[in-house]
Design a protein around this motif. Structure first.
Motif, PDB file in Angstrom:
ATOM      1  N   THR A 199     -62.879  63.135  20.610  1.00 48.33           N
ATOM      2  CA  THR A 199     -63.553  62.332  19.707  1.00 48.33           C
ATOM      3  C   THR A 199     -65.172  62.031  19.377  1.00 48.33           C
ATOM      4  OG1 THR A 199     -63.323  60.292  19.502  1.00 48.33           O
ATOM      5  CG2 THR A 199     -61.226  60.704  18.575  1.00 48.33           C
ATOM      6  N   GLY A 200     -65.353  62.077  20.311  1.00 49.75           N
ATOM      7  CA  GLY A 200     -67.134  61.976  21.672  1.00 49.75           C
ATOM      8  C   GLY A 200     -68.031  60.302  20.600  1.00 49.75           C
ATOM      9  N   GLU A 201     -66.589  59.077  20.200  1.00 46.21           N
ATOM     10  CA  GLU A 201     -67.425  58.394  20.363  1.00 46.21           C
ATOM     11  C   GLU A 201     -65.817  56.866  20.423  1.00 46.21           C
ATOM     12  OE1 GLU A 201     -67.191  57.229  16.102  1.00 46.21           O
ATOM     13  OE2 GLU A 201     -66.198  58.374  15.187  1.00 46.21           O
ATOM     14  N   SER A 202     -65.933  55.794  20.556  1.00 43.62           N
ATOM     15  CA  SER A 202     -65.256  54.449  20.794  1.00 43.62           C
ATOM     16  C   SER A 202     -63.879  54.463  19.641  1.00 43.62           C
ATOM     17  CB  SER A 202     -66.039  53.553  21.055  1.00 43.62           C
ATOM     18  OG  SER A 202     -66.574  53.477  19.756  1.00 43.62           O
ATOM     19  N   PRO A 203     -63.423  54.363  19.674  1.00 40.52           N
ATOM     20  CA  PRO A 203     -62.062  53.633  18.847  1.00 40.52           C
ATOM     21  C   PRO A 203     -62.620  52.556  18.038  1.00 40.52           C
ATOM     22  CG  PRO A 203     -61.507  53.591  21.044  1.00 40.52           C
ATOM     23  CD  PRO A 203     -62.205  53.809  20.817  1.00 40.52           C
ATOM     24  N   ALA A 204     -63.784  52.089  18.355  1.00 42.96           N
ATOM     25  CA  ALA A 204     -64.347  50.598  17.425  1.00 42.96           C
ATOM     26  C   ALA A 204     -65.465  51.506  16.489  1.00 42.96           C
ATOM     27  CB  ALA A 204     -64.803  49.896  17.574  1.00 42.96           C
ATOM     28  N   GLY A 205     -65.861  52.519  16.886  1.00 40.61           N
ATOM     29  CA  GLY A 205     -67.471  52.675  16.096  1.00 40.61           C
ATOM     30  C   GLY A 205     -66.676  53.986  15.128  1.00 40.61           C
ATOM     31  N   TRP A 206     -65.530  54.703  15.573  1.00 41.48           N
ATOM     32  CA  TRP A 206     -64.660  55.736  14.591  1.00 41.48           C
ATOM     33  C   TRP A 206     -63.928  54.816  13.515  1.00 41.48           C
ATOM     34  CZ3 TRP A 206     -59.247  55.477  13.618  1.00 41.48           C
ATOM     35  CH2 TRP A 206     -59.319  56.883  12.360  1.00 41.48           C
ATOM     36  N   LEU A 207     -63.609  53.925  13.652  1.00 41.84           N
ATOM     37  CA  LEU A 207     -62.914  52.902  13.114  1.00 41.84           C
ATOM     38  C   LEU A 207     -64.406  52.364  11.897  1.00 41.84           C
ATOM     39  CD1 LEU A 207     -59.900  52.187  11.968  1.00 41.84           C
ATOM     40  CD2 LEU A 207     -60.403  49.735  13.347  1.00 41.84           C
ATOM     41  N   THR A 208     -64.972  52.125  12.268  1.00 43.70           N
ATOM     42  CA  THR A 208     -66.063  51.192  11.375  1.00 43.70           C
ATOM     43  C   THR A 208     -66.615  53.004  10.690  1.00 43.70           C
ATOM     44  OG1 THR A 208     -66.646  49.632  13.065  1.00 43.70           O
ATOM     45  CG2 THR A 208     -68.185  50.582  11.117  1.00 43.70           C
ATOM     46  N   GLY A 209     -66.822  53.801  11.301  1.00 43.99           N
ATOM     47  CA  GLY A 209     -67.257  54.695  10.462  1.00 43.99           C
ATOM     48  C   GLY A 209     -66.143  55.309   8.998  1.00 43.99           C
ATOM     49  N   CYS A 210     -64.894  55.033   9.461  1.00 40.06           N
ATOM     50  CA  CYS A 210     -63.463  55.875   8.568  1.00 40.06           C
ATOM     51  C   CYS A 210     -64.171  54.978   7.308  1.00 40.06           C
ATOM     52  CB  CYS A 210     -62.576  55.315   9.360  1.00 40.06           C
ATOM     53  SG  CYS A 210     -62.295  57.106   9.790  1.00 40.06           S
ATOM     54  N   ARG A 211     -63.827  53.248   8.443  1.00 39.68           N
ATOM     55  CA  ARG A 211     -64.795  52.325   6.561  1.00 39.68           C
ATOM     56  C   ARG A 211     -64.894  52.612   5.783  1.00 39.68           C
ATOM     57  NH1 ARG A 211     -61.431  47.288  10.311  1.00 39.68           N
ATOM     58  NH2 ARG A 211     -59.395  48.030   9.649  1.00 39.68           N
ATOM     59  N   VAL A 212     -66.586  52.954   6.689  1.00 42.29           N
ATOM     60  CA  VAL A 212     -67.457  52.995   5.692  1.00 42.29           C
ATOM     61  C   VAL A 212     -67.740  54.122   4.502  1.00 42.29           C
ATOM     62  CG1 VAL A 212     -69.904  53.846   5.874  1.00 42.29           C
ATOM     63  CG2 VAL A 212     -68.904  51.990   7.088  1.00 42.29           C
ATOM     64  N   LEU A 247     -63.896  44.337   1.223  1.00 43.19           N
ATOM     65  CA  LEU A 247     -61.977  43.312   1.663  1.00 43.19           C
ATOM     66  C   LEU A 247     -61.085  44.574   2.034  1.00 43.19           C
ATOM     67  CD1 LEU A 247     -62.489  40.181   0.095  1.00 43.19           C
ATOM     68  CD2 LEU A 247     -63.427  40.684   2.246  1.00 43.19           C
ATOM     69  N   ASP A 248     -61.621  45.371   0.555  1.00 42.41           N
ATOM     70  CA  ASP A 248     -59.882  46.885   0.483  1.00 42.41           C
ATOM     71  C   ASP A 248     -59.990  47.740   1.709  1.00 42.41           C
ATOM     72  OD1 ASP A 248     -59.174  45.206  -1.832  1.00 42.41           O
ATOM     73  OD2 ASP A 248     -60.735  47.034  -2.904  1.00 42.41           O
ATOM     74  N   CYS A 249     -61.486  47.729   2.691  1.00 44.76           N
ATOM     75  CA  CYS A 249     -61.816  48.829   3.311  1.00 44.76           C
ATOM     76  C   CYS A 249     -61.641  48.222   4.613  1.00 44.76           C
ATOM     77  CB  CYS A 249     -62.919  49.023   3.275  1.00 44.76           C
ATOM     78  SG  CYS A 249     -63.204  50.122   1.366  1.00 44.76           S
ATOM     79  N   GLY A 250     -60.949  46.971   4.931  1.00 49.79           N
ATOM     80  CA  GLY A 250     -61.093  46.817   6.250  1.00 49.79           C
ATOM     81  C   GLY A 250     -62.166  45.613   6.665  1.00 49.79           C
ATOM     82  N   VAL A 303     -68.304  40.076   3.798  1.00 50.90           N
ATOM     83  CA  VAL A 303     -69.827  41.719   2.819  1.00 50.90           C
ATOM     84  C   VAL A 303     -70.582  41.225   3.338  1.00 50.90           C
ATOM     85  CG1 VAL A 303     -70.745  39.711   1.535  1.00 50.90           C
ATOM     86  CG2 VAL A 303     -70.794  41.754   0.905  1.00 50.90           C
ATOM     87  N   THR A 304     -71.805  40.752   4.538  1.00 47.57           N
ATOM     88  CA  THR A 304     -72.642  40.328   5.699  1.00 47.57           C
ATOM     89  C   THR A 304     -72.090  41.385   6.440  1.00 47.57           C
ATOM     90  OG1 THR A 304     -72.717  38.556   5.093  1.00 47.57           O
ATOM     91  CG2 THR A 304     -73.690  39.644   6.848  1.00 47.57           C
ATOM     92  N   THR A 305     -70.613  41.576   7.264  1.00 43.56           N
ATOM     93  CA  THR A 305     -70.355  42.575   7.958  1.00 43.56           C
ATOM     94  C   THR A 305     -70.162  44.197   7.552  1.00 43.56           C
ATOM     95  OG1 THR A 305     -69.388  40.703   9.159  1.00 43.56           O
ATOM     96  CG2 THR A 305     -68.863  43.454   9.569  1.00 43.56           C
ATOM     97  N   PHE A 306     -69.967  44.164   6.467  1.00 39.01           N
ATOM     98  CA  PHE A 306     -70.078  44.804   5.802  1.00 39.01           C
ATOM     99  C   PHE A 306     -71.006  45.989   4.984  1.00 39.01           C
ATOM    100  CE2 PHE A 306     -70.074  47.514   1.149  1.00 39.01           C
ATOM    101  CZ  PHE A 306     -68.937  48.457   1.675  1.00 39.01           C
ATOM    102  N   ALA A 307     -71.940  45.040   5.385  1.00 40.77           N
ATOM    103  CA  ALA A 307     -73.686  45.737   4.740  1.00 40.77           C
ATOM    104  C   ALA A 307     -74.111  45.921   6.103  1.00 40.77           C
ATOM    105  CB  ALA A 307     -74.335  44.493   3.905  1.00 40.77           C
ATOM    106  N   ARG A 308     -73.802  45.057   7.107  1.00 41.92           N
ATOM    107  CA  ARG A 308     -75.217  46.164   8.190  1.00 41.92           C
ATOM    108  C   ARG A 308     -74.617  46.999   8.953  1.00 41.92           C
ATOM    109  NH1 ARG A 308     -74.696  39.534  10.840  1.00 41.92           N
ATOM    110  NH2 ARG A 308     -76.591  38.754   9.876  1.00 41.92           N
TER     111      ARG A 308
END
Length: 287
Positions: free
Chosen positions: A60-73, A92-95, A99-104
């Motif tokens: 994929t060209g990116e890490s699993p964690a980065g891909w997972l965060t990107g999908c959630r965003v 919360l619905d997007c995993g 809200v602080t982690t989400f906003a960043r």
């Protein structure tokens, strides 16, 4: 023959690995709201976490964690565009854990905060321009409040009714209170969106006799993030959503207490101030 991590890999093996990774991606994409980890994705693939991460990056060209965060965003962005659901609920619905982690994460991916993105997309109406602005921090001293209280459950009109009772009492008794001494304090246990107690009244001395049914509320000192709302009657609910869903997370603040204070602007200007206790130091004492 190709090289992967310094070792020869046949094209057929690469195709099989790609199919495994794509299967994991489909599986994970259906479970973004769950407490999904890279370890769980690796278990799904049948590989160790380290080997799975290397394969995933190669495919994929990116890490699993980065891909997972990107999908959630991306899913959150879709929700922000299409609904007026509270930012915390979307997070919360997007995993996202909070809200602080989400906003960043959202700002890193899009360059905008969630609320700013929603306004830019024109989704479901905008917050009125200039409805709330951050005005630095302030040390709020401890004070006692002579107040009427009400438990608020899904009734945004309850605080206004409480203030009507306070003003009616002051008018009936002829008691004169400086407007600068009026306060509203909301405090809660658990989720403030579900239920909170609103107290409305005036600052008083700790030993004063209180008229019934007024109660004495002691509010501790706190370092507070200060927000100014110039048209509270029109924008108060939206302002609170912007404060907790956007402005506080964007500033990296952590809440320090389960209450929030509203007061008239000390400069005599139109509108109110909202003081939100945040982690910091007041009079040399950590809060």
């Amino acid at each position: 023959m190709l090289l992967f991590a310094g070792r020869p890999v046949h094209a057929a093996g690469m195709r099989a690995n790609r199919q495994i990774i794509e299967d994991v991606m489909r599986w994970a994409g259906e479970r973004l709201a769950e407490d999904l980890s890279v370890a769980a994705m690796a278990r799904r693939s049948g590989y160790s976490e380290a080997h799975f991460s290397r394969l995933f990056s190669a495919v994929t060209g990116e890490s699993p964690a980065g891909w997972l965060t990107g999908c959630r965003v991306m899913r959150a962005a879709e929700r922000l565009r299409s609904s007026r659901t509270h930012v915390l609920d979307i997070a919360l619905d997007c995993g996202f854990a909070d809200v602080t982690t989400f906003a960043r994460a959202f700002r890193r991916r899009t360059g905008l905060s969630p609320s700013a993105y929603r306004r830019a997309m024109g989704a479901g109406g905008e917050y009125p321009a200039g409805s709330v602005r951050e005005a630095g921090t302030v040390a709020s001293p401890a004070f006692c409040l002579s107040a009427l209280t009400v438990d608020v459950v899904d009734d945004p009109t309850a605080p206004a009714g409480l203030w009507q009772s306070v003003r009616r009492y002051l008018q009936d008794t002829g008691l004169r209170i400086d407007g600068k001494d009026m306060r509203q304090v909301a405090f809660w246990r658990g989720d403030p969106q579900t239920r909170y107690t609103c107290a409305a009244g005036f600052v008083c001395g700790a030993g004063e006799d209180l008229p019934l049914p007024f109660a004495l509320l002691r509010v501790p000192a706190a370092l507070c993030r200060r927000f100014v709302i110039e048209r509270p009657g029109e924008t108060l609910a939206a302002a609170y959503e912007a404060i907790y869903g956007d402005l506080l997370p964007a500033a990296g603040d952590r809440l320090a207490a389960d209450f929030v204070i509203e007061r008239p602007r000390p400069d005599g200007g139109e509108g109110v101030e909202i003081l939100v206790p945040i982690v910091g130091t007041v009079d040399g004492v950590d809060r």
